[in-house]
Motif scaffolding. Structure first.
Motif, mmCIF file in Angstrom:
data_model
loop_
_atom_site.group_PDB
_atom_site.id
_atom_site.type_symbol
_atom_site.label_atom_id
_atom_site.label_comp_id
_atom_site.label_asym_id
_atom_site.label_seq_id
_atom_site.Cartn_x
_atom_site.Cartn_y
_atom_site.Cartn_z
ATOM 1 N N GLY A 85 0.822 -1.212 0.000
ATOM 2 C CA GLY A 85 0.000 0.000 0.000
ATOM 3 C C GLY A 85 0.852 1.257 0.000
ATOM 4 O O GLY A 85 0.551 2.215 -0.724
ATOM 5 N N ILE A 88 2.384 1.638 -3.495
ATOM 6 C CA ILE A 88 1.400 2.113 -4.480
ATOM 7 C C ILE A 88 1.098 3.588 -4.246
ATOM 8 O O ILE A 88 0.969 4.364 -5.204
ATOM 9 N N PHE A 89 0.994 3.986 -2.991
ATOM 10 C CA PHE A 89 0.772 5.400 -2.688
ATOM 11 C C PHE A 89 1.916 6.249 -3.229
ATOM 12 O O PHE A 89 1.693 7.307 -3.834
ATOM 13 N N VAL A 92 1.674 6.431 -7.118
ATOM 14 C CA VAL A 92 0.601 7.337 -7.552
ATOM 15 C C VAL A 92 1.005 8.790 -7.313
ATOM 16 O O VAL A 92 0.798 9.655 -8.173
ATOM 17 N N PRO A 129 -7.612 8.290 -5.221
ATOM 18 C CA PRO A 129 -6.837 7.045 -5.299
ATOM 19 C C PRO A 129 -6.263 6.614 -3.945
ATOM 20 O O PRO A 129 -6.230 5.427 -3.638
ATOM 21 N N VAL A 130 -5.867 7.590 -3.146
ATOM 22 C CA VAL A 130 -5.292 7.249 -1.854
ATOM 23 C C VAL A 130 -6.350 6.603 -0.962
ATOM 24 O O VAL A 130 -6.098 5.577 -0.315
ATOM 25 N N LYS A 132 -9.014 4.986 -1.877
ATOM 26 C CA LYS A 132 -9.343 3.640 -2.380
ATOM 27 C C LYS A 132 -8.297 2.632 -1.945
ATOM 28 O O LYS A 132 -8.636 1.518 -1.532
ATOM 29 N N TRP A 133 -7.027 3.006 -2.011
ATOM 30 C CA TRP A 133 -5.976 2.075 -1.605
ATOM 31 C C TRP A 133 -5.977 1.852 -0.105
ATOM 32 O O TRP A 133 -5.730 0.747 0.369
ATOM 33 N N TYR A 135 -8.647 1.942 1.835
ATOM 34 C CA TYR A 135 -9.772 1.029 2.084
ATOM 35 C C TYR A 135 -9.433 -0.393 1.652
ATOM 36 O O TYR A 135 -9.756 -1.359 2.338
ATOM 37 N N PHE A 136 -8.772 -0.523 0.512
ATOM 38 C CA PHE A 136 -8.393 -1.846 0.015
ATOM 39 C C PHE A 136 -7.446 -2.540 0.997
ATOM 40 O O PHE A 136 -7.643 -3.708 1.345
ATOM 41 N N ILE A 137 -6.449 -1.817 1.475
ATOM 42 C CA ILE A 137 -5.487 -2.385 2.420
ATOM 43 C C ILE A 137 -6.190 -2.741 3.726
ATOM 44 O O ILE A 137 -5.936 -3.801 4.323
#
Length: 191
Positions: A85, A88-89, A92, A129-130, A132-133, A135-137
């Protein structure tokens, strides 16, 4: 149809099918359970049950480290997904900053004052995007914690049952010995 112990593949399953489960029983229920076992089995049967249950407990103790590896790997996944995470942050963020840098180079003649530049920065929104990532993590970590709880429970329950049955069988053996002494004492007094 009564099940015969000699044809059972597992002592605990045999006892559960014939007499019911031990979980949730009171002491009075356990005493009746023990009396039923003593009345239906010989001393040799009880000894065989005891040895098999103790062997199963020893086996569970000997292979317990394998169960701990599962928990260790689930714990490892937490750090992997957290690192993923963060990576990816950073990707992005760097991509958006590179895009902004190229935009400023291309449009540097049109941007003369600081107000236009501050308007550009306020229109760039990285929160989508941050979020969403994040929440995904969080969902992945929640799934990992649930999986760890399930694994720990599935590891703990069988060994708990084995210890319960071990105690019950040991008490049944003791009751069988006491009953045998009483019978022998009655035979001696009746002579």
């Amino acid at each position: 149809m009564k099940r015969d112990f000699k044809y059972a593949k597992s002592v605990t399953k045999y006892l559960e099918r014939r007499y019911g489960k031990l979980k949730g029983n009171t002491i009075a229920d356990d005493i009746e359970y023990i009396k039923d076992i003593v009345n239906d089995h010989t001393a040799e049967d009880l000894q065989m049950m005891s040895r098999r249950i103790n062997a199963a407990i020893s086996y569970k103790k000997d292979t317990g480290y394998l169960d701990n590896h599962i928990i260790m790997y689930l714990g490892l996944l937490i750090s992997v997904f957290t690192s993923m995470g963060i990576t990816i942050f950073n990707i992005v963020t760097n991509y958006n900053l590179a895009f902004l840098n190229n935009f400023l180079k291309v449009n540097e003649n049109q941007i003369k004052d600081a107000n236009n530049l501050s308007d550009i920065f306020t229109h760039i929104d990285l929160s989508g995007p941050v979020n969403k990532w994040v929440y995904f993590i969080c969902i992945i970590l929640l799934i990992i914690f649930i999986a760890m709880a399930i694994v720990v429970r599935s590891i703990k329950n069988p060994i708990d049952n084995l210890y319960c049955y071990s105690v019950i069988i040991e008490e049944a053996i003791e009751l069988k010995k006491i009953n045998k002494k009483k019978i022998n004492k009655k035979k001696k007094t009746s002579r």
